[in-house]
Design a protein around this motif. Sequence first.
Motif, PDB file in Angstrom:
ATOM      1  N   UNK A 212       0.826  -1.208   0.000  1.00  0.00           N
ATOM      2  CA  UNK A 212       0.000   0.000   0.000  1.00  0.00           C
ATOM      3  C   UNK A 212       0.856   1.253   0.000  1.00  0.00           C
ATOM      4  N   UNK A 213       1.906   1.244   0.816  1.00  0.00           N
ATOM      5  CA  UNK A 213       2.824   2.387   0.855  1.00  0.00           C
ATOM      6  C   UNK A 213       3.535   2.537  -0.481  1.00  0.00           C
ATOM      7  N   UNK A 214       3.965   1.426  -1.068  1.00  0.00           N
ATOM      8  CA  UNK A 214       4.656   1.458  -2.362  1.00  0.00           C
ATOM      9  C   UNK A 214       3.735   2.002  -3.457  1.00  0.00           C
ATOM     10  N   UNK A 215       2.469   1.606  -3.451  1.00  0.00           N
ATOM     11  CA  UNK A 215       1.518   2.092  -4.454  1.00  0.00           C
ATOM     12  C   UNK A 215       1.310   3.601  -4.317  1.00  0.00           C
ATOM     13  N   UNK A 216       1.214   4.088  -3.080  1.00  0.00           N
ATOM     14  CA  UNK A 216       1.050   5.530  -2.886  1.00  0.00           C
ATOM     15  C   UNK A 216       2.308   6.276  -3.313  1.00  0.00           C
ATOM     16  N   UNK A 217       3.478   5.774  -2.933  1.00  0.00           N
ATOM     17  CA  UNK A 217       4.752   6.389  -3.330  1.00  0.00           C
ATOM     18  C   UNK A 217       4.844   6.462  -4.857  1.00  0.00           C
ATOM     19  N   UNK A 218       4.470   5.387  -5.531  1.00  0.00           N
ATOM     20  CA  UNK A 218       4.503   5.362  -6.998  1.00  0.00           C
ATOM     21  C   UNK A 218       3.549   6.388  -7.592  1.00  0.00           C
ATOM     22  N   UNK A 219       2.363   6.547  -6.987  1.00  0.00           N
ATOM     23  CA  UNK A 219       1.391   7.547  -7.442  1.00  0.00           C
ATOM     24  C   UNK A 219       1.971   8.954  -7.313  1.00  0.00           C
ATOM     25  N   UNK A 220       2.583   9.254  -6.176  1.00  0.00           N
ATOM     26  CA  UNK A 220       3.151  10.585  -5.943  1.00  0.00           C
ATOM     27  C   UNK A 220       4.319  10.833  -6.900  1.00  0.00           C
ATOM     28  N   UNK A 221       5.151   9.810  -7.122  1.00  0.00           N
ATOM     29  CA  UNK A 221       6.289   9.945  -8.040  1.00  0.00           C
ATOM     30  C   UNK A 221       5.812  10.195  -9.468  1.00  0.00           C
ATOM     31  N   UNK A 222       4.798   9.462  -9.889  1.00  0.00           N
ATOM     32  CA  UNK A 222       4.234   9.647 -11.226  1.00  0.00           C
ATOM     33  C   UNK A 222       3.666  11.061 -11.387  1.00  0.00           C
ATOM     34  N   UNK A 223       2.954  11.538 -10.371  1.00  0.00           N
ATOM     35  CA  UNK A 223       2.421  12.899 -10.402  1.00  0.00           C
ATOM     36  C   UNK A 223       3.559  13.920 -10.480  1.00  0.00           C
ATOM     37  N   UNK A 224       4.638  13.684  -9.741  1.00  0.00           N
ATOM     38  CA  UNK A 224       5.783  14.601  -9.768  1.00  0.00           C
ATOM     39  C   UNK A 224       6.396  14.657 -11.164  1.00  0.00           C
ATOM     40  N   UNK A 225       6.541  13.505 -11.798  1.00  0.00           N
ATOM     41  CA  UNK A 225       7.100  13.477 -13.156  1.00  0.00           C
ATOM     42  C   UNK A 225       6.207  14.243 -14.132  1.00  0.00           C
ATOM     43  N   UNK A 226       4.905  14.236 -13.890  1.00  0.00           N
ATOM     44  CA  UNK A 226       3.962  14.915 -14.783  1.00  0.00           C
ATOM     45  C   UNK A 226       3.872  16.418 -14.544  1.00  0.00           C
ATOM     46  N   UNK A 227       3.985  16.862 -13.298  1.00  0.00           N
ATOM     47  CA  UNK A 227       3.670  18.248 -12.970  1.00  0.00           C
ATOM     48  C   UNK A 227       4.824  19.074 -12.423  1.00  0.00           C
ATOM     49  N   UNK A 228       5.873  18.459 -11.930  1.00  0.00           N
ATOM     50  CA  UNK A 228       6.968  19.208 -11.318  1.00  0.00           C
ATOM     51  C   UNK A 228       7.851  19.850 -12.384  1.00  0.00           C
ATOM     52  N   UNK A 229       8.461  20.956 -12.010  1.00  0.00           N
ATOM     53  CA  UNK A 229       9.417  21.629 -12.888  1.00  0.00           C
ATOM     54  C   UNK A 229      10.681  20.782 -13.012  1.00  0.00           C
ATOM     55  N   UNK A 230      11.050  20.133 -11.922  1.00  0.00           N
ATOM     56  CA  UNK A 230      12.274  19.356 -11.883  1.00  0.00           C
ATOM     57  C   UNK A 230      12.119  18.233 -10.851  1.00  0.00           C
ATOM     58  N   UNK A 231      12.626  17.040 -11.162  1.00  0.00           N
ATOM     59  CA  UNK A 231      12.589  15.900 -10.241  1.00  0.00           C
ATOM     60  C   UNK A 231      13.986  15.289 -10.174  1.00  0.00           C
ATOM     61  N   UNK A 232      14.494  15.083  -8.959  1.00  0.00           N
ATOM     62  CA  UNK A 232      15.797  14.438  -8.753  1.00  0.00           C
ATOM     63  C   UNK A 232      15.584  13.170  -7.938  1.00  0.00           C
ATOM     64  N   UNK A 233      16.041  12.046  -8.454  1.00  0.00           N
ATOM     65  CA  UNK A 233      15.988  10.793  -7.706  1.00  0.00           C
ATOM     66  C   UNK A 233      17.185  10.732  -6.769  1.00  0.00           C
ATOM     67  N   UNK A 234      16.927  10.527  -5.497  1.00  0.00           N
ATOM     68  CA  UNK A 234      17.996  10.358  -4.520  1.00  0.00           C
ATOM     69  C   UNK A 234      18.333   8.880  -4.422  1.00  0.00           C
TER      70      UNK A 234
END
Length: 183
Positions: free
Chosen positions: A121-143
């Motif tokens: 469940x946590x992984x699915x939510x994290x994936x949702x937030x990451x996907x949204x970030x890739x779609x809407x953020x100006x910049x995304x950095x993977x740590x």
Amino acid sequence: MKKIIIPVVAVVVIVVVVIAIIPFLFQKSAELITPSQAASVLGGTWSVNKNQTYSFTVDNNGNVTIHFLNGTTKTLCLSSSPLRFCKQIPKSGYVEYLNGTVKGNTEEMLVSDLIYSSSSGADAFFSQVYSDALSYAVNVHNISENEFVAYYSSPSGVISFIVELNGNNVYGISISAPRQIGT
């Protein structure tokens, strides 16, 4: 006989009081980041907004019980709570709001710890937030594969958003400031 009863009653009272207090000693606080920790990293002065900081639980009937740091408690149905936008609903969590002033600028920080019933469940939510970030953020950095930083434009400047997946928990820190945090 009286000499024995008084000490026995006193011991029983002490044990009852200790048992009643123990749960309060080990409750997790809604304070995830202290104002002094925020100041040491970001500078300026920070304070916890007690009217917006809260812990919450979701019961099996879809009710969300929210305990604000100011002592207020609310119960909402899931469909009218902020959690209605989540595809995966956490079972509980902590959300902390801090207000800061850094170099004369007003800044806001939101810190959250969402606790899921399972790591999937946590992984699915994290994936949702990451996907949204890739779609809407100006910049995304993977740590790492379980942590990223995203930057969004806002009318007040930039929102720096850090998200981490750790087992059944998803941690998030969002900072709204005139400049990008970390640069």
